[in-house]
Design a protein around this motif. Structure first.
Motif, PDB file in Angstrom:
ATOM      1  N   GLY A  29      13.453  15.609  -8.923  1.00 23.70           N
ATOM      2  CA  GLY A  29      14.524  15.229 -10.217  1.00 23.70           C
ATOM      3  C   GLY A  29      15.820  15.215  -9.946  1.00 23.70           C
ATOM      4  N   MET A  30      16.242  14.905  -8.719  1.00 23.74           N
ATOM      5  CA  MET A  30      17.534  14.766  -8.347  1.00 23.74           C
ATOM      6  C   MET A  30      17.808  13.384  -8.488  1.00 23.74           C
ATOM      7  SD  MET A  30      17.803  16.535  -4.559  1.00 23.74           S
ATOM      8  CE  MET A  30      19.611  16.611  -4.303  1.00 23.74           C
ATOM      9  N   TRP A  31      19.259  12.925  -8.846  1.00 20.88           N
ATOM     10  CA  TRP A  31      19.551  11.484  -9.245  1.00 20.88           C
ATOM     11  C   TRP A  31      19.511  10.612  -7.847  1.00 20.88           C
ATOM     12  CZ3 TRP A  31      20.872   9.408 -14.142  1.00 20.88           C
ATOM     13  CH2 TRP A  31      20.759  10.155 -15.169  1.00 20.88           C
ATOM     14  N   LEU A  32      18.398  10.493  -7.396  1.00 14.83           N
ATOM     15  CA  LEU A  32      18.182   9.635  -6.505  1.00 14.83           C
ATOM     16  C   LEU A  32      17.098   8.532  -6.838  1.00 14.83           C
ATOM     17  CD1 LEU A  32      17.938  12.263  -3.678  1.00 14.83           C
ATOM     18  CD2 LEU A  32      19.857  10.875  -4.274  1.00 14.83           C
ATOM     19  N   GLY A  33      16.977   7.458  -6.104  1.00 10.81           N
ATOM     20  CA  GLY A  33      16.345   6.355  -6.170  1.00 10.81           C
ATOM     21  C   GLY A  33      15.272   6.029  -4.786  1.00 10.81           C
ATOM     22  N   LYS A  34      14.214   5.338  -5.227  1.00 12.31           N
ATOM     23  CA  LYS A  34      13.312   5.010  -4.231  1.00 12.31           C
ATOM     24  C   LYS A  34      13.672   3.564  -3.665  1.00 12.31           C
ATOM     25  CE  LYS A  34       9.067   4.695  -6.985  1.00 12.31           C
ATOM     26  NZ  LYS A  34       9.431   5.319  -8.224  1.00 12.31           N
ATOM     27  N   GLU A  35      14.253   2.734  -4.489  1.00  9.81           N
ATOM     28  CA  GLU A  35      14.353   1.220  -4.317  1.00  9.81           C
ATOM     29  C   GLU A  35      14.971   1.033  -2.982  1.00  9.81           C
ATOM     30  OE1 GLU A  35      13.043   1.882  -8.231  1.00  9.81           O
ATOM     31  OE2 GLU A  35      14.733   2.724  -7.017  1.00  9.81           O
ATOM     32  N   GLY A  36      16.245   1.348  -2.690  1.00 13.08           N
ATOM     33  CA  GLY A  36      16.847   1.393  -1.402  1.00 13.08           C
ATOM     34  C   GLY A  36      16.009   1.769  -0.200  1.00 13.08           C
ATOM     35  N   PRO A  37      15.709   2.780  -0.374  1.00 10.48           N
ATOM     36  CA  PRO A  37      14.852   3.350   0.870  1.00 10.48           C
ATOM     37  C   PRO A  37      13.578   2.548   1.272  1.00 10.48           C
ATOM     38  CG  PRO A  37      15.588   5.174  -0.439  1.00 10.48           C
ATOM     39  CD  PRO A  37      16.053   4.053  -1.114  1.00 10.48           C
ATOM     40  N   LEU A  38      12.977   1.939   0.299  1.00 10.99           N
ATOM     41  CA  LEU A  38      11.651   1.219   0.339  1.00 10.99           C
ATOM     42  C   LEU A  38      12.167  -0.072   1.091  1.00 10.99           C
ATOM     43  CD1 LEU A  38       9.944   1.326  -2.999  1.00 10.99           C
ATOM     44  CD2 LEU A  38       9.124   1.716  -1.254  1.00 10.99           C
ATOM     45  N   VAL A  39      13.423  -0.506   1.168  1.00 14.84           N
ATOM     46  CA  VAL A  39      13.711  -1.398   2.223  1.00 14.84           C
ATOM     47  C   VAL A  39      13.751  -1.127   3.442  1.00 14.84           C
ATOM     48  CG1 VAL A  39      15.718  -2.971   2.930  1.00 14.84           C
ATOM     49  CG2 VAL A  39      15.300  -2.624   0.349  1.00 14.84           C
ATOM     50  N   ALA A  66       1.061  -1.128   0.037  1.00 14.44           N
ATOM     51  CA  ALA A  66       0.017   0.126  -0.031  1.00 14.44           C
ATOM     52  C   ALA A  66       0.803   1.311   0.098  1.00 14.44           C
ATOM     53  CB  ALA A  66      -0.864   0.004   1.204  1.00 14.44           C
ATOM     54  N   ILE A  67       1.958   1.338   0.815  1.00 18.79           N
ATOM     55  CA  ILE A  67       2.481   2.408   0.894  1.00 18.79           C
ATOM     56  C   ILE A  67       3.519   2.675  -0.395  1.00 18.79           C
ATOM     57  CG2 ILE A  67       4.792   3.351   1.931  1.00 18.79           C
ATOM     58  CD1 ILE A  67       3.988   2.056   4.621  1.00 18.79           C
ATOM     59  N   ALA A  68       3.990   1.484  -0.923  1.00 20.49           N
ATOM     60  CA  ALA A  68       4.679   1.431  -2.282  1.00 20.49           C
ATOM     61  C   ALA A  68       3.809   2.147  -3.476  1.00 20.49           C
ATOM     62  CB  ALA A  68       5.022   0.114  -2.682  1.00 20.49           C
ATOM     63  N   ALA A  69       2.274   1.716  -3.369  1.00 16.39           N
ATOM     64  CA  ALA A  69       1.664   2.266  -4.415  1.00 16.39           C
ATOM     65  C   ALA A  69       1.271   3.839  -4.186  1.00 16.39           C
ATOM     66  CB  ALA A  69       0.267   1.612  -4.022  1.00 16.39           C
ATOM     67  N   LEU A  70       1.087   4.241  -3.014  1.00 15.61           N
ATOM     68  CA  LEU A  70       1.101   5.725  -2.575  1.00 15.61           C
ATOM     69  C   LEU A  70       2.198   6.408  -3.259  1.00 15.61           C
ATOM     70  CD1 LEU A  70      -0.608   7.797  -1.200  1.00 15.61           C
ATOM     71  CD2 LEU A  70       0.475   7.223   0.896  1.00 15.61           C
ATOM     72  N   ILE A  71       3.519   5.886  -2.788  1.00 17.66           N
ATOM     73  CA  ILE A  71       4.624   6.532  -3.302  1.00 17.66           C
ATOM     74  C   ILE A  71       4.652   6.730  -4.630  1.00 17.66           C
ATOM     75  CG2 ILE A  71       7.018   6.495  -3.395  1.00 17.66           C
ATOM     76  CD1 ILE A  71       6.940   5.235  -0.376  1.00 17.66           C
ATOM     77  N   ASN A  72       4.212   5.670  -5.475  1.00 21.14           N
ATOM     78  CA  ASN A  72       4.534   5.699  -6.932  1.00 21.14           C
ATOM     79  C   ASN A  72       3.528   6.751  -7.360  1.00 21.14           C
ATOM     80  OD1 ASN A  72       6.414   3.577  -6.926  1.00 21.14           O
ATOM     81  ND2 ASN A  72       4.845   1.979  -7.378  1.00 21.14           N
ATOM     82  N   ILE A  73       2.373   6.632  -7.033  1.00 20.69           N
ATOM     83  CA  ILE A  73       1.231   7.675  -7.451  1.00 20.69           C
ATOM     84  C   ILE A  73       1.784   9.069  -7.154  1.00 20.69           C
ATOM     85  CG2 ILE A  73      -1.253   8.288  -7.499  1.00 20.69           C
ATOM     86  CD1 ILE A  73      -1.940   5.217  -6.718  1.00 20.69           C
ATOM     87  N   THR A  74       2.054   9.354  -6.055  1.00 21.71           N
ATOM     88  CA  THR A  74       2.419  10.745  -5.436  1.00 21.71           C
ATOM     89  C   THR A  74       3.599  10.975  -6.385  1.00 21.71           C
ATOM     90  OG1 THR A  74       1.478  10.165  -3.589  1.00 21.71           O
ATOM     91  CG2 THR A  74       2.559  12.308  -3.568  1.00 21.71           C
TER      92      THR A  74
END
Length: 699
Positions: free
Chosen positions: A144-154, A10-18
C-alpha cells in the motif's frame, strides 16, 4: 524480441494477479466460492458474477472472520490487520532486496538509461535481479505504499531480454546489438504496464534510448505487440482489458473546457517541479545524516506511516491501481461506487475536500517513499495524485455548469443531459502530473489516448501536457530520472540536451601521460602484468612503444587482459609466471612459449589531438556514447579523458573527487600511478570496457 515479449506478458500477469490478491488480503479473504473455499482469490474474483461487491457473501473481512460485530471493535480489528500485513509485505520486500540483489531496488530506469548511454553495470540485468525485482515489486506494491510497478516493469523487461540474449552468441558478444535489444525490451515493459504498445515504443524512444535507429523502432514494435498479446491471452482481470484503469467515455468535450484543462496542466507542472525538489531534498538529507537507521528500518518506518494514513481515508485505502481506475470512470457507466465519487448535491463539496486532501498526503508519502531500498516506480503515484486533483476540478466544473446552464460559454451543452464528465478531468490531470515529473510529452499523450480509446481527447491531453512541460521546465530542466542519475553521479551525458561547455582545449582537463598507468610494448612477463593488475584498479591501459618515445600503439581493457593472462596460465597452455608477454610484433618469439596480446588489444582506439576544443570532445561523448578518448600529437600519447571526467566538468563537481591511485615508484614496463577510472561507483557495479575493442555502443 518475441521471447522477451511473451515472458514479460506472463510475468506482468503474475504480478497483477498476485498484487491484487495480497492487496485485498489486508482487508479480508475469500471464505467461499463456486466450489468451496478459495482463500487464494482476491475480492473481485471471489465476488465474480455479482453486480455489486456489497452483495458478495463469499468475501469476509477480518472482523467478520473473528466474530467481532461491534462497530468500534470491527474498525480496530481491521485497522490492526491492515497495519500488520502492510508492514509485513514491506519488510519482506526490503529483506529480499537486501539479501539477494541490491540492484532490484528503486525504479531501475536511471540505471538503464546509463547502460544505454554506453556503460556496463554488471549484475543489474541478471537472473537474481529479475527474480528479486518481480517478487519484491509484488510485495512493495501490495504493502500500500505510494509506489508503482510501471517503471520497474521496464527493468523487468530488460532483465528478460538480457537473459534471452545469452542464447544468441551474435547478440551476446556484441554490446551495440545488445543495447538495441534493451531499447526494444523497454517498450514491452510500458506496453504491459499501461496496455499501450504504441505508447511503449514512444516511451523507449523519448525517455530511455540513447540511440534509436529505424530497425530498433521495428524491434520495439514487435516486442511491445507480443507482450500485449501475451498479457491479453492471460487476461488477468477476466474483463478483456489489459489494465484495470483502461476506460472509454460516451461524451465529447466542449470548447470552454480548454481553460480548466490548461489549469490542470499548470497544476501538473507545479506538482512535478515541487515533487522532484522534495524527493531530492529527502534523498540528500538521508545521504548526509549517518545517524539514520538502516535501509530496512527506513522502509518499515515509511510503511507504518503510510498504513496509518491510508486506512482512515477511503480514497487511499484501496490499491493505487483501483483508485486510478475509479477516478477515471464515468459515473453513468458505473453500477457500484465503492469510494463515493458519484455523490451529488451537498455531498459533492466533501468529496472535493477529501480528494484534494488525499492528493496532498499522497504527494508527501510518494516523495519519501521513492528512493527507498525496495522496487518502486513513480509513474502510477503521479497519475493517482494528478487524477485526484483532476477529479476534484471536474466535480467543481460539473457543479458550476449544472447551476449556470444559461451562461454564454455553457450554451453548447445539451439540455437535460450531463454536460461535464469528471472522469476526463482525472485523465487530463494524470497526464499533466506524469509530464511534470518525467518531462515526457508525446509518449504520455499516446498512452493516455490508448487508455481512453477516444481520439477526440487527444487535443485536451496535448494542451495539458504542453503546459505542464513548460511549467515543469521553469523549475528545472531535469525530470525525476535525470535527477536521480545526477544524484547517484552516474556518468550519463544526454545527447538530446544542450550543455554549457567551457571554451578550453581538452589538454587542460585530460589526465596526462605522467599520471597514467600505461603499458609498454615489450618488457613484460605474466607475473609483472598480474602485479600491475593487482596494484592499479584502472579499467583499461593505453599501450605505448616505450617510455621515452611514448608512441601510442593501442588500448587494452582490464577485463581482456585479466582473462587472457588467466587462460594462458591455465591448462592446456599452463605458461609459467616468468613467460614473456608483448603487445607488438616479435619476429623471433615462439608462440608456444610466449604470450602475444596483440589480438586482444584495440589497435585503433579513438584518438584526438590534445589541442582539440572541449566542445568537440563533449560532442563525441554525447553523440557516440564513448567511455574514453585518447589524445595524441603526431602519434605520441599525451593523455586520456573518460566520460566521468567530462561529467564532473560539466556538472561542476569537486575536482578533488578525481583521485589517483597513489604515487609509488615506476613499475617495470608501466608508467607511474594513474587515475582510478572507477570514481563514481565500485568496480563491481560499473565496467568502463565491456568488450575488447568496443569504443561505443554504436561503433
Amino acid at each position: 524480441m518475441i521471447l522477451t515479449g511473451l515472458a514479460v506478458g506472463a510475468i506482468a500477469a503474475l504480478i497483477n494477479i498476485t498484487t491484487d490478491w495480497l492487496g485485498d488480503l489486508k482487508l479480508g479473504y475469500c471464505s467461499s466460492g463456486p466450489e468451496g473455499g478459495h482463500f487464494y482469490l482476491n475480492k473481485s474474483f471471489c465476488c465474480y458474477g455479482y453486480d455489486q461487491g456489497s452483495k458478495c457473501t463469499g468475501w469476509k473481512s477480518w472482523s467478520e472472520a473473528l466474530g467481532v460485530h461491534a462497530v468500534a471493535g470491527r474498525w480496530i480489528i481491521e485497522y490492526i490487520f491492515f497495519l500488520f500485513l502492510s508492514i509485513l509485505f514491506a519488510l519482506c520486500a526490503a529483506v529480499l532486496v537486501q539479501e539477494y540483489s541490491l540492484y532490484a531496488k528503486h525504479s531501475g530506469i536511471p540505471e538503464i538509461k546509463t547502460i544505454l548511454g554506453g556503460f556496463v553495470i554488471r549484475r543489474l540485468l541478471g537472473a537474481w535481479t529479475l527474480i528479486t525485482k518481480s517478487l519484491g515489486l509484488i510485495l512493495a506494491v501490495a504493502s500500500g505504499m505510494w509506489l508503482g510497478k510501471e517503471g520497474p516493469l521496464v527493468h523487468v523487461a530488460c532483465c528478460c531480454a538480457n537473459l534471452f540474449t545469452k542464447l544468441f552468441h551474435n547478440i551476446n558478444g556484441n554490446e551495440a546489438r545488445k543495447r538495441e535489444v534493451l531499447s526494444a525490451a523497454a517498450a514491452a515493459g510500458i506496453s504491459v504496464a499501461f496496455g499501450s504498445p504504441i505508447g511503449g515504443v514512444l516511451f523507449s524512444l523519448e525517455q530511455l534510448s540513447y540511440y534509436f535507429p529505424d530497425k530498433t523502432m521495428w524491434q520495439s514494435f514487435v516486442c511491445a505487440m507480443t507482450a500485449a498479446v501475451s498479457l491479453q491471452a492471460f487476461d488477468p482481470l477476466r474483463s478483456g482489458k489489459l489494465v484495470l484503469y483502461q476506460t472509454k467515455y460516451s461524451r465529447d468535450w466542449h470548447g470552454f473546457e480548454i481553460l480548466p484543462y490548461a489549469i490542470l496542466g499548470i497544476i501538473g507542472g507545479v506538482y512535478g517541479g515541487l515533487f522532484i525538489k522534495t524527493n531530492m531534498f529527502v534523498a540528500r538529507w538521508k545521504k548526509a545524516n549517518n545517524w539514520l537507521p538502516g535501509p530496512i528500518t527506513q522502509v518499515l518506518t515509511v510503511a507504518l506511516l503510510t498504513a496509518l494514513i491510508n486506512f482512515p481515508n477511503h480514497y487511499m485505502k484501496v490499491q493505487s491501481t483501483e483508485l486510478v481506475s475509479n477516478l477515471f470512470q464515468e459515473c453513468s457507466q458505473v453500477l457500484d461506487d465503492p469510494v463515493g465519487l458519484c455523490k451529488t448535491g451537498a455531498a459533492s463539496a466533501s468529496t472535493i475536500v477529501l480528494l484534494i486532501f488525499a492528493a496532498v498526503l499522497g504527494f508527501f508519502l510518494a516523495a519519501i517513499s521513492f528512493g527507498l531500498q525496495i522496487p518502486a516506480g513513480i509513474i502510477l503515484p503521479s497519475m493517482a495524485i494528478g487524477a485526484l486533483v483532476g477529479r476534484a476540478v471536474g466535480i467543481i466544473m460539473e457543479i458550476w455548469v449544472d447551476n449556470h446552464r444559461g451562461f454564454l460559454f455553457f450554451q453548447s451543452c445539451a439540455p437535460d443531459t450531463p454536460c461535464i464528465t469528471p472522469g476526463t478531468y482525472a485523465i487530463i490531470g494524470a497526464a499533466a502530473a506524469l509530464t511534470g515529473v518525467t518531462r515526457m510529452t508525446v509518449s504520455i499523450v499516446v498512452i493516455m489516448f490508448e487508455l481512453t480509446g477516444a481520439l477526440t481527447y487527444v487535443l485536451p491531453i496535448m494542451v495539458a501536457v504542453m503546459i505542464s512541460k513548460w511549467v515543469g521546465d521553469a523549475f528545472s530542466r531535469r525530470g525525476i530520472y535525470e535527477s536521480w542519475i545526477h544524484f547517484n553521479e552516474y556518468p550519463f551525458l544526454d545527447n538530446s540536451e544542450e550543455v554549457v561547455v567551457p571554451d578550453m582545449p581538452a589538454s587542460q582537463i585530460m589526465t596526462r601521460i605522467e599520471d597514467l598507468v600505461v603499458l609498454t610494448a615489450t618488457g613484460h612477463t605474466i607475473s609483472s602484468l598480474n602485479e600491475i593488475l593487482a596494484t592499479h584498479p584502472c579499467r583499461g591501459f593505453p599501450v605505448i612503444s616505450d617510455p621515452r618515445d611514448a608512441i601510442l600503439l593501442g588500448y587494452i581493457s582490464r577485463a581482456e587482459l585479466s582473462y587472457n593472462i588467466h587462460t594462458a596460465s591455465a591448462a592446456p597452455r599452463s605458461l609459467p609466471p616468468l613467460t614473456e608477454a608483448f603487445f607488438t610484433h616479435q619476429p623471433l618469439a615462439d608462440p608456444r612459449t610466449t604470450l602475444d596480446l596483440r589480438p586482444w588489444m584495440d589497435q585503433t582506439p579513438l584518438t584526438l589531438p590534445s589541442r582539440t576544443n572541449l566542445q568537440l570532445v563533449v560532442s563525441y561523448f554525447q553523440k557516440l556514447g564513448l567511455r574514453y578518448v585518447l589524445f595524441s600529437d603526431r602519434g605520441v600519447l599525451q593523455g586520456l579523458l573518460t566520460k566521468k571526467d567530462v561529467w564532473y566538468v560539466l556538472n561542476g563537481a569537486d575536482e578533488t573527487r578525481r583521485t589517483t591511485a597513489g604515487a609509488g615508484a615506476p613499475l617495470r614496463g608501466a608508467a607511474r600511478s594513474g587515475p582510478d577510472e572507477t570514481l563514481l561507483v565500485s568496480d563491481d557495479e560499473v565496467d568502463d570496457d565491456g568488450v575488447a575493442g568496443l569504443r561505443s555502443p554504436m561503433l
